[in-house]
Each structure stands twice: as structure tokens, then as C-alpha cells.
Design a protein around this motif. Structure first.
Motif, short mmCIF file in Angstrom:
data_model
loop_
_atom_site.label_atom_id
_atom_site.label_comp_id
_atom_site.label_asym_id
_atom_site.label_seq_id
_atom_site.Cartn_x
_atom_site.Cartn_y
_atom_site.Cartn_z
N SER A 415 1.03 -1.44 0.23
CA SER A 415 0.12 0.43 0.53
C SER A 415 0.93 1.20 0.10
O SER A 415 0.34 2.08 0.01
CB SER A 415 -0.68 -0.15 1.25
N GLU A 416 1.83 1.21 0.68
CA GLU A 416 3.10 2.17 0.80
C GLU A 416 3.27 2.55 -0.74
O GLU A 416 4.10 3.99 -0.91
CB GLU A 416 3.94 2.48 2.08
N GLN A 419 1.82 5.34 -3.58
CA GLN A 419 1.74 7.05 -4.30
C GLN A 419 3.36 7.09 -4.52
O GLN A 419 3.65 8.10 -5.04
CB GLN A 419 1.37 7.09 -2.99
N SER A 446 -6.14 3.93 0.21
CA SER A 446 -5.14 3.54 -0.79
C SER A 446 -5.55 3.78 -2.62
O SER A 446 -5.01 4.50 -3.36
CB SER A 446 -3.83 3.24 -0.82
N GLN A 449 -7.76 6.39 -3.65
CA GLN A 449 -7.71 7.54 -3.86
C GLN A 449 -6.99 7.48 -5.41
O GLN A 449 -6.62 8.30 -6.21
CB GLN A 449 -6.43 7.63 -3.15
#
Length: 571
Positions: A415-416, A419, A446, A449
Motif C-alpha cells: 500500500s505504501e 503513491q 489507497s 485514491q
């Protein structure tokens, strides 16, 4: 009233196909019409009056047109056990002159599940047909019907004596399904020159449960003059494992005497697999006197024979990791299998493989990822750690994706990455989360988004991941709703509606999703229609909103696949 209406419809179908309502027998005047064939196909999905459909289809089996006969047989197979009364007529079709009719009759009997003596005898006779389509279908049908191995053995014996490799592979597959129960048949097959190769192949697949074949394998190894048969017999001994220890003297003699590299490598592998302690000096000698593949096999066996020797384990891991980089496919496959079978901690192997990534080519990196994933859930910790290193990240993501639900501990770390600036990297991470499925629910926010991301690849992989997470992504309902209303891309509208179909929807959102999916059913793209039907089946709140359109597609869509999918959805 419904029963009368349906019966009349089936009679009408018989008439339009040139079959009289009185005799329900085919006629030479039957038109070769796609629409009429489609009507036969639909009978295989009958729900309102299965008995009437079976009666009609049984009658069509007697048609003079083969295209009608095999379609009727196929439709009866789709109906399954309720079509049991058609079994005698289908058995008669096993003697049909057209192989397509025979094949569909055989498949139908499997799906119906008829095990009557007449059916089994007819199928056993089919096994020896020269036409490989007929023979292999009969074998698979008999296997599906779970015929006792001793009954099937007599028929398969003649198959294994033939030269038809395609059919023999199906015979081997059937024997593998019986496991240790097939031992008597396999022993008999090992004693014959033509069938020994295939019997050894089956034993290797069965593994330890085939321990009863060890004496026959030893005998075969002592007399075989065919290199490929000898190699397979050695591998069979290895796959049986310690229960084949008595083969140790024979295996060692072969390793010393053979001039065939492939046989010697198989013998080296077998020595370690069966626990031949006395072979240690020979393995150490052979490790230094052969090529890299032979050295790798010897290193593996020495580690298996001396599990308490850390140096032997480290050396074997090093050798196997190097083998995974080989240009020889057989060596790469053997190295990957060896790493899985080696009795060392998964962490030791994982760290060695990850260390090798940095100097590997793209193709080799893919081989390493596959080998890592094959080690199982314990690898997750090491893959997550590797995500922090940009030079290892692509391999780590692939490993986590291949592990699927077993990689749940890697969800936060993946998930990190969502972005990151690299669109390709983000998309790959999202596909890995999709593979993890419902267990990746914590990544929902996430992923949601990224529905507004500038990259189409990122948006669509986010949608795919949310759809695969399914009920675990309930909190994405509102972002998905907003995206459905704002995106102008038709594919994304459909994909969003399908994703929402996995969730629990309020009345307003359910109406919007229903409208979007209804429009998608009218798409000119066959694949979109097929996937829309799958989405509708996921929409548990659909009620009867799609019934009319699905029934229309089941009857009138130009694609047989869409017609069948729609009929199944209605059912």
C-alpha cells in the motif's frame, strides 16, 4: 399451464428441425441453420421443465444429421444427472461413424454420471480406438466415473503398447489419479518394453504411494537399454524417496557405468532422494568430474544425505541458485525444484536468492521470483524487506503477487508503494494486491485514491484490485460511485459498475449500477457482454432487473459463448 406451454415449445422445435412430434426422429430435410442449432443448445440450460427438454433431446439423438446429434448429446451433458434416461441412446452413439458425435456422447455420459455395465463396457472398448480424440475422451470419462483401476487396466494395457503418445499421456494421467491402487497395473507395465517408459512416468507423478513398484523398477534399471526409460525410472525411484532405499546399489552402479550425462545426473539426484548414505564418496567424486548440472545434483544430494552439515547445506544452496541462472531450461527447472525440496530454512534460501537478484538479467530475475514464491508463505517476510530496496522492488512485488493470499502480511508495505511516481511500479503493486484478494482490504483507501490518477494504467489496475478484494473493499463504495459519475471512459464505467456489484449498495447506487450494466449488455464487443454477464452474477442485489435482457441474449445473441453464459445466468 407452464408445463403445457414448454412442452409445446419443445414439440415445435422438433418440428422445425424436421422431427415429427409423433416419432421425434431426425429427417434428411433438416436445415443447417445456426438459429436452430442455437435452440438445441439452449435446451441444455432448461430450468422450467427439464423432463420435457430431456425427452426432446433424446429424440434428436436419432436425427440423420450429425450436427444435430452431437449438439443434442452436448446439451444432455449440460443437464447432468436429470438426463440419466438418455444414457442408453448415448451409449449407442459411441459406435457412431462420426468421431465428433462419439466424443460428445462420451462427455455427456461422464456429466450424467451413468455407471451401468453397458456404459462402462462401451467406454472401455473406446479406449483402444485408433482415433486419439475418441480414445482420450473415453479414458477421461472412465476416470471421471471413477472406474476401479483393475477394470481400466486391461484396456489401458493395450494403449500403453501402442505408439500413440497423445493417448498414452491420458492413460498415464488416469493411472496417476488412482495413486497406490494402480501398483499392480504399473508393475505389469514396467515389465514390458513399450509400456515401461509410461509406467515410470506415472510412478514419478504418484511418488511415495507407488512404493510397491520399487522391485519392478530395480528390475527395469538392470535391463533397460533405452536411455530415456532409464532416466525416467531413476527419477521415479527418487520421487518414491526413502521407501526406495533398496534400489541404492543399482543406482550407484548405473552412475558409475553410464556414459549418458542425463542418466548420471538422474542417478546423482536419486542417491540423495532415497537416502543412500554409502553413496557419499561417489557423489563427491562425481561433483568434480562432470558438468555444472551434474555438480549441482551432487551438491543437492550431499546436503540431503548430511542434513546436520551446515557447510553442505550452504554449498547446495549456492549451487542451486547458480543453476537457476543457467541458460539450460532443464537445469533451471531442476534448481527450482531442488530449492523447494532441500531441508534448509526458507530464510537461508530466500536470502541467497534475493542476493542473486542484483546481478541477474530480467529473465533471470523472473526465474528467481518464481523460485522464491514456490517456497511458500515464509518468504513473505523477506519479500517485504526487499521492497525497501529499489533494485529489488520489482522482484519482491512479483513474489508477493504470486504468493496471493499467503502474502497478507505484505499488504501494508504494498500500500505504501501506491503513491510512488512510477506509474508502472504502482500498477504492479496494485495487481499484487489484487492477487492477495479479500485479505488486502486494508489497502482499500489507497486504491480508491488512485481512481483519480492521471494514468489510465493506474486507474484501471486500481479498479481491478478493488474488484478482486470484493466485499473487503466496502469502504470504497462512495469513491467508486463518484468515479462512476465523473469518468467518461465507457470501459471504466463498466469496470466500476462491476466492482460496485461486489459490494452492498444503497437503493440509489444500485439503480445506477444496474443502468450501467444494462447498457454494457448492449455493447458491440462480445468480451464486454460476457464480462457484464459475469458482473451481473456478482450483483447479489440484482433481483429480476436483468431477466428480460439475459433471456433475450440467451436466445438471440450471435455469439454461442454469450448465449450460453446468459442462459447459465438466468438459471
Amino acid at each position: 399451464m407452464t408445463r403445457i406451454f414448454l412442452t409445446l415449445s419443445y414439440v415445435g422445435l422438433l418440428c422445425c428441425l424436421g422431427v415429427s412430434a409423433e416419432h421425434a426422429v431426425g429427417d434428411d430435410a433438416v436445415a443447417n441453420s445456426v438459429d436452430r442449432y442455437a435452440e438445441i443448445d439452449q435446451l441444455g440450460y432448461a430450468t422450467d421443465d427439464v423432463a420435457a427438454a430431456v425427452t426432446t433431446l433424446e429424440a434428436l439423438l436419432a436425427s440423420n444429421e450429425t450436427a444435430i446429434q452431437w449438439r443434442a448429446a452436448r446439451a444432455l451433458g449440460h443437464l447432468g444427472s436429470p438426463a440419466a434416461s438418455a444414457a442408453p441412446a448415448l451409449v449407442d452413439l459411441l459406435a457412431h461413424e462420426d468421431p465428433v458425435v462419439q466424443v460428445h456422447a462420451s462427455i455427456a455420459l461422464a456429466r450424467i454420471g451413468d455407471k451401468s455395465p453397458s456404459t462402462l463396457n462401451a467406454l472401455l472398448a473406446e479406449v483402444t480406438e485408433e482415433d486419439e480424440r475418441i480414445a482420450r475422451t473415453a479414458i477421461q470419462t472412465l476416470r471421471h466415473l471413477q472406474v476401479p483401476p483393475e477394470k481400466l487396466a486391461a484396456a489401458l494395457e493395450s494403449v500403453l503398447q501402442s505408439d500413440n503418445a497423445a493417448v498414452m499421456l491420458h492413460a498415464v494421467d488416469a493411472m496417476v489419479a488412482y495413486g497406490g491402487k494402480a501398483t499392480p497395473f504399473l508393475n505389469a507395465a514396467l515389465a514390458k518394453e513399450k509400456s515401461a517408459y509410461w509406467a515410470a512416468l506415472a510412478i514419478g507423478e504418484i511418488g511415495p504411494d507407488a512404493a510397491g513398484t520399487v522391485p519392478a523398477l530395480i528390475d527395469l534399471l538392470g535391463r533397460s537399454e533405452d536411455p530415456e526409460t532409464t532416466q525416467l525410472a531413476l527419477i521415479a525411484v527418487a520421487k518414491i524417496g526413502p521407501a526406495a532405499f533398496e534400489a541404492s546399489p543399482t543406482v550407484q552402479e548405473i552412475a558409475k557405468a553410464t556414459e549418458e550425462s542425463a542418466i548420471r545426473i538422474a542417478a546423482c539426484y536419486a542417491m540423495g532422494a532415497i537416502g543412500a548414505d554409502s553413496a557419499t564418496p561417489l557423489l563427491r567424486e562425481l561433483e568434480t568430474t562432470g558438468d555444472e548440472f551434474q555438480a549441482m545434483a551432487c551438491a543437492w544430494s550431499l546436503a540431503k544425505l548430511h542434513p546436520d552439515d551446515p557447510d553442505a547445506a550452504d554449498h547446495a544452496v549456492e549451487s542451486l541458485v547458480a543453476g537457476l541462472m543457467s541458460e539450460r531450461e532443464a537445469m533451471r527447472n531442476a534448481a527450482a525444484a531442488g530449492l523447494r525440496e532441500l531441508d534448509v530454512p526458507a530464510g537461508t534460501v530466500s536470502e541467497a536468492l534475493i542476493a542473486a537478484v542484483k546481478d541477474a538479467t530480467p529473465e533471470q530475475r523472473s526465474h528467481i521470483a518464481l523460485a522464491l514464491a514456490s517456497l511458500g508463505p515464509e518468504v513473505t517476510t523477506y519479500a517485504v524487506r526487499a521492497l525497501a530496496d529499489p533494485t529489488l522492488r520489482d522482484v519482491a512485488i512479483e513474489v508477493l503477487g504470486r504468493l496471493g493470499a499467503d502474502a497478507v502480511d505484505g499488504v501494508d508495505s504494498l500500500s505504501e508503494l501506491l503513491q510512488q511516481e512510477s506509474d508502472e511500479l504502482v500498477a504492479r503493486a496494485q495487481y499484487a494486491l489484487a492477487s492477495i484478494g479479500i485479505e488486502a482490504g486494508e489497502a482499500t483507501e489507497s486504491l480508491a485514491q488512485n481512481l483519480e490518477h492521471k494514468s489510465e494504467e493506474v486507474r484501471q489496475s486500481a479498479l481491478f484490485a478493488l474488484r478482486q478484494i470484493g466485499a473487503g473493499a466496502q469502504q470504497a463504495a462512495e469513491p467508486l460511485h463518484e468515479f462512476l459519475e465523473t469518468t467518461e471512459d465507457q470501459f471504466e464505467q463498466f469496470a466500476t459498475a462491476w466492482t460496485l456489484a461486489k459490494l452492498k449498495l444503497d437503493a440509489h447506487l444500485l439503480e445506477e449500477v444496474t443502468e450501467t450494466l444494462s447498457e454494457a449488455l448492449e455493447s458491440d464487443d462480445e468480451q464486454v457482454r460476457l464480462e457484464t454477464i459475469a458482473a451481473i452474477r456478482d450483483l447479489s442485489q440484482a433481483g429480476d432487473a436483468f431477466d428480460a435482457k439475459l433471456k433475450d441474449l440467451a436466445e438471440n445473441d450471435p455469439s454461442p459463448e454469450v448465449r450460453a453464459a446468459a442462459a447459465a445466468a438466468v438459471q
